[in-house]
Motif scaffolding. Structure first.
Motif, PDB file in Angstrom:
ATOM      1  N   PRO A  12     -23.002  13.307  16.993  1.00  0.00           N
ATOM      2  CA  PRO A  12     -23.248  12.129  16.963  1.00  0.00           C
ATOM      3  C   PRO A  12     -21.816  11.512  18.478  1.00  0.00           C
ATOM      4  CG  PRO A  12     -22.191  11.340  15.415  1.00  0.00           C
ATOM      5  CD  PRO A  12     -22.850  12.597  15.424  1.00  0.00           C
ATOM      6  N   MET A  14     -19.888   9.507  19.703  1.00  0.00           N
ATOM      7  CA  MET A  14     -19.219   8.196  18.886  1.00  0.00           C
ATOM      8  C   MET A  14     -18.100   7.316  19.076  1.00  0.00           C
ATOM      9  SD  MET A  14     -17.803  10.858  15.435  1.00  0.00           S
ATOM     10  CE  MET A  14     -15.998   9.903  15.166  1.00  0.00           C
ATOM     11  N   GLY A  16     -14.697   6.790  18.225  1.00  0.00           N
ATOM     12  CA  GLY A  16     -13.726   7.654  17.458  1.00  0.00           C
ATOM     13  C   GLY A  16     -13.046   6.774  16.013  1.00  0.00           C
ATOM     14  N   PRO A  17     -11.824   7.594  15.394  1.00  0.00           N
ATOM     15  CA  PRO A  17     -10.655   9.066  15.641  1.00  0.00           C
ATOM     16  C   PRO A  17     -11.935   9.803  14.734  1.00  0.00           C
ATOM     17  CG  PRO A  17      -9.739   7.309  13.928  1.00  0.00           C
ATOM     18  CD  PRO A  17     -10.682   6.550  14.799  1.00  0.00           C
ATOM     19  N   SER A  18     -12.763   9.795  13.563  1.00  0.00           N
ATOM     20  CA  SER A  18     -12.553  10.667  12.478  1.00  0.00           C
ATOM     21  C   SER A  18     -14.517  10.396  11.964  1.00  0.00           C
ATOM     22  CB  SER A  18     -12.294  10.585  11.013  1.00  0.00           C
ATOM     23  OG  SER A  18     -13.049  10.419   9.457  1.00  0.00           O
ATOM     24  N   SER A  19     -14.837  11.605  11.968  1.00  0.00           N
ATOM     25  CA  SER A  19     -16.677  10.945  11.586  1.00  0.00           C
ATOM     26  C   SER A  19     -17.047  10.620  10.444  1.00  0.00           C
ATOM     27  CB  SER A  19     -17.445  12.459  12.003  1.00  0.00           C
ATOM     28  OG  SER A  19     -16.259  13.171  11.286  1.00  0.00           O
ATOM     29  N   SER A  20     -16.050  11.141   9.144  1.00  0.00           N
ATOM     30  CA  SER A  20     -16.099  10.106   7.728  1.00  0.00           C
ATOM     31  C   SER A  20     -15.946   9.014   7.750  1.00  0.00           C
ATOM     32  CB  SER A  20     -15.869  11.221   7.073  1.00  0.00           C
ATOM     33  OG  SER A  20     -14.332  11.346   7.406  1.00  0.00           O
ATOM     34  N   THR A  22     -14.853   6.474  10.461  1.00  0.00           N
ATOM     35  CA  THR A  22     -15.284   6.019  11.367  1.00  0.00           C
ATOM     36  C   THR A  22     -16.895   5.634  11.219  1.00  0.00           C
ATOM     37  OG1 THR A  22     -13.311   6.195  12.583  1.00  0.00           O
ATOM     38  CG2 THR A  22     -14.370   4.647  13.428  1.00  0.00           C
ATOM     39  N   GLY A 125     -19.055  13.293   4.444  1.00  0.00           N
ATOM     40  CA  GLY A 125     -18.801  14.070   5.745  1.00  0.00           C
ATOM     41  C   GLY A 125     -19.012  14.250   6.984  1.00  0.00           C
ATOM     42  N   ALA A 126     -18.645  14.283   7.729  1.00  0.00           N
ATOM     43  CA  ALA A 126     -19.079  14.477   9.298  1.00  0.00           C
ATOM     44  C   ALA A 126     -20.030  13.585   9.953  1.00  0.00           C
ATOM     45  CB  ALA A 126     -19.903  15.981   9.274  1.00  0.00           C
TER      46      ALA A 126
ATOM     47  N   ASN B 104     -10.648  10.389  21.419  1.00  0.00           N
ATOM     48  CA  ASN B 104     -11.213  10.111  19.967  1.00  0.00           C
ATOM     49  C   ASN B 104     -10.134   9.170  18.904  1.00  0.00           C
ATOM     50  OD1 ASN B 104     -12.430  10.737  17.629  1.00  0.00           O
ATOM     51  ND2 ASN B 104     -10.675  12.102  17.136  1.00  0.00           N
ATOM     52  N   LEU B 105      -8.565   9.299  18.744  1.00  0.00           N
ATOM     53  CA  LEU B 105      -7.620   8.602  18.536  1.00  0.00           C
ATOM     54  C   LEU B 105      -7.560   7.058  18.896  1.00  0.00           C
ATOM     55  CD1 LEU B 105      -4.433  10.990  18.235  1.00  0.00           C
ATOM     56  CD2 LEU B 105      -6.050   9.876  16.715  1.00  0.00           C
ATOM     57  N   MET B 107      -9.871   5.279  19.498  1.00  0.00           N
ATOM     58  CA  MET B 107     -10.993   5.138  19.018  1.00  0.00           C
ATOM     59  C   MET B 107     -11.666   4.934  20.619  1.00  0.00           C
ATOM     60  SD  MET B 107     -10.336   2.079  16.684  1.00  0.00           S
ATOM     61  CE  MET B 107     -12.447   1.662  15.166  1.00  0.00           C
ATOM     62  N   GLY B 108     -12.131   5.514  21.366  1.00  0.00           N
ATOM     63  CA  GLY B 108     -12.834   5.996  22.278  1.00  0.00           C
ATOM     64  C   GLY B 108     -13.938   6.614  22.124  1.00  0.00           C
ATOM     65  N   ILE B 110     -16.276   9.688  22.158  1.00  0.00           N
ATOM     66  CA  ILE B 110     -15.931  11.433  21.749  1.00  0.00           C
ATOM     67  C   ILE B 110     -17.393  11.984  21.132  1.00  0.00           C
ATOM     68  CG2 ILE B 110     -13.500  11.266  21.588  1.00  0.00           C
ATOM     69  CD1 ILE B 110     -15.337  11.745  18.831  1.00  0.00           C
ATOM     70  N   ALA B 116     -15.437  14.858  14.831  1.00  0.00           N
ATOM     71  CA  ALA B 116     -14.659  13.811  15.297  1.00  0.00           C
ATOM     72  C   ALA B 116     -13.419  15.119  15.350  1.00  0.00           C
ATOM     73  CB  ALA B 116     -14.364  12.366  14.734  1.00  0.00           C
ATOM     74  N   ALA B 161     -16.696  20.372   7.344  1.00  0.00           N
ATOM     75  CA  ALA B 161     -15.737  19.505   6.526  1.00  0.00           C
ATOM     76  C   ALA B 161     -14.472  20.072   5.815  1.00  0.00           C
ATOM     77  CB  ALA B 161     -16.798  18.446   6.164  1.00  0.00           C
ATOM     78  N   VAL B 216      -6.723  11.939  11.017  1.00  0.00           N
ATOM     79  CA  VAL B 216      -6.922  12.502  12.205  1.00  0.00           C
ATOM     80  C   VAL B 216      -5.562  12.196  13.780  1.00  0.00           C
ATOM     81  CG1 VAL B 216      -9.366  13.334  13.720  1.00  0.00           C
ATOM     82  CG2 VAL B 216      -9.573  12.084  12.149  1.00  0.00           C
TER      83      VAL B 216
END
Lengths: 222, 289
Positions: A12, A14, A16-20, A22, A125-126, B104-105, B107-108, B110, B116, B161, B216
């Motif tokens: 997606p 989204m 950031g910073p993390s798919s899992s 955030t 995950g992801a 990304n860091l 929280m923008g 992306i 991510a 992952a 991350v």
């Protein structure tokens, strides 16, 4: 084996910073909100393990709240969610816990209001998620299907009546998951369907004898 | 339509129908009844636009990440006055990869492509090359779909992952996807694209996921420009008709096995590797409190 789609790979969009940690957190919040399906007075978020340990740095707390408030995963307001007018309208609280019997990225949503509800889920995950428990019933919701959640008396014939009504609505059942607290006690049914259920069918399900709770949980947007 | 679940099946389907990878991929998804060509092209366009926005914002931003550990590397790279030995497009690729990762860091917005943590790689390679070579938007979308098909076929065998397969499954796969997109835009054949993927993946096997403080951030941000350039190397070799002696499907099997053999301490648990260095432990004390 579940086939993935190109769309899963190139999305997606989204925050950031993390798919899992955030996007997954936002999606868990959105699905929990769809389960609760009302405006809560207060929500307590219990974050476990990796969610508790690295959640702050990943904005997991912000994501969970944003989801419960109905923000989508790519909303840039998530970064400053605590300052939004939406967030100021409800009471919320975070608890950070360790429990190695739980998934590394597990969360409980405790909704208080007209109805009290606890929804538990994992970010697997992801950005993929799984709601595993609603109150005391184990379920299996990934947000990809419209889902009917039923709680009823454990008696012979209920499953057949329910599936009969869904069939009469000309809707296909993608998966069916049942559980009960004990023989002859409370039972639950979690039915994922292709397409959408009509209001009439939902009313007919609610009218069934021995049915306590009927929830229609909408799937998440892509 | 025949199954397209492996690269071998993809190659033979393309060959039989005389089609490109993105055409076969779109036909296949449509035949599965879930996503039409229109839906996929629409998502690709949406993702591409979001990628371009993230680059644009990231290039002009020095706001630090919430942890304070990063956020100004893209700015430093752009301001460097040391003569590059790589040339303008690779320089641009590195800057775009850092711009996206740093966004990304913060929280923008992306695109997780495929994840991510690896979000800077595909946009950097695809968009920098497209800008410098007048590649139309439609061709960029075709390239992104080609990349998506590569990710899909790998994802059929293993989860993308870090917690499952280490960073090889995140930045490694992003690099292989970028190699495919780049080779597609350069007019490479199906065979050359598939070899670019094999060469990229083969040369990142074993890459661990050991992020400092569980964020991350270190080494993820700087790993993005590294693996973007890795994709360029793969495409250069493949365009010269250099062949991966191990076929791509076997490389993917090797990657999956490597992921299984990798210690859980090195798979997104931050319990080993860089995450347990003296400096990382000191950072952890400062940041997580």
């Amino acid at each position: 084996m579940r086939q993935s789609s190109i769309i899963d790979i190139i999305s997606p969009v989204m925050a950031g910073p993390s798919s899992s940690h955030t996007a997954g957190a936002v999606r868990l919040g959105l699905l929990a909100k769809n389960v609760y399906n009302a405006k809560p007075d207060k929500v307590t978020f219990k974050l476990y393990n990796s969610y508790a340990l690295t959640g702050k740095g990943h904005g997991t707390d912000k994501g969970l709240l944003a989801g419960v408030l109905g923000f989508s995963v790519d909303d840039e307001r998530i970064k400053n969610i605590f300052d939004t007018p939406e967030a100021k309208e409800i009471e919320y609280e975070f608890e950070f816990l360790e429990d190695f019997n739980r998934h590394p990225n597990a969360v409980d949503f405790i909704f208080e209001g007209g109805l009290n509800f606890t929804v538990s889920g994992d970010s697997v995950g992801a950005g993929e998620i799984l709601v595993t428990k609603i109150n005391n019933f184990s379920v299996n919701l990934n947000g990809k299907y419209n889902t009917i959640l039923l709680v009823y008396d454990d008696k012979p014939g209920v499953i057949s009546k329910v599936t009969g009504l869904i069939q009469a609505d000309n809707v296909n059942i993608a998966s069916l998951h049942c559980d009960r607290s004990g023989k002859g006690k409370d039972a639950s049914m979690c039915i994922c369907i292709d397409g959408d259920l009509t209001k009439n069918c939902l009313n007919a399900l609610s009218d069934l004898k021995d049915m306590y709770i009927v929830r229609y949980i909408r799937k998440l947007e892509k | 339509m025949n199954n397209v679940n492996t690269f071998r099946q993809l190659y033979y389907t393309c060959k039989e129908k005389n089609k490109n990878i993105y055409e076969t991929a779109l036909d296949y998804e449509a035949s599965q009844g879930e996503n039409s060509e229109y839906q996929i092209r629409l998502q690709a366009k949406k993702s591409l636009d979001a990628m371009k926005d993230a680059i644009k914002i990231g290039l002009n931003c020095t706001e630090p990440s919430p942890s304070g550990m990063s956020g100004d590397d893209c700015d430093k790279l752009q301001k460097s006055n040391v003569k590059s030995i790589l040339g303008t497009t690779p320089q641009k690729i590195m800057a775009y990869a850092l711009a996206t990762s740093e966004q990304n860091l913060r929280m923008g917005r992306i695109v997780a492509c495929p994840t991510a943590g690896s979000c800077g790689i595909v946009p950097a390679v695809l968009i920098a090359y497209a800008e410098d070579n007048n590649i139309s938007e439609n061709e960029q979308i075709n390239a992104l779909i080609t990349a998506g098909e590569v990710g899909r076929l790998v994802a059929n065998k293993m989860a993308l992952a870090g917690a499952v397969g280490g960073c090889q499954a995140e930045c490694g796969v992003a690099s292989a996807m970028s190699a495919a997109a780049l080779t597609q835009m350069r007019g490479g054949s199906v065979k050359q694209i598939i070899n670019a993927v094999a060469l990229a993946l083969k040369n990142i096997l074993g890459l661990t996921c050991d992020p400092v403080c569980g964020l991350v951030e270190i080494p993820c941000v700087k790993r993005n420009p590294f693996l973007a350039i890795h994709a360029v190397t793969a495409s250069e070799l493949a365009m010269a008709d250099i062949i991966s002696k191990i076929p791509i499907d076997e490389v993917v099997d090797a990657m999956e096995q490597t992921g299984q053999l990798m210690s859980p301490l090195l798979k997104e648990s931050s319990q080993g590797g860089l995450a347990k260095t003296k400096t990382a432990i000191a950072l952890e004390k400062n940041i997580l409190k």
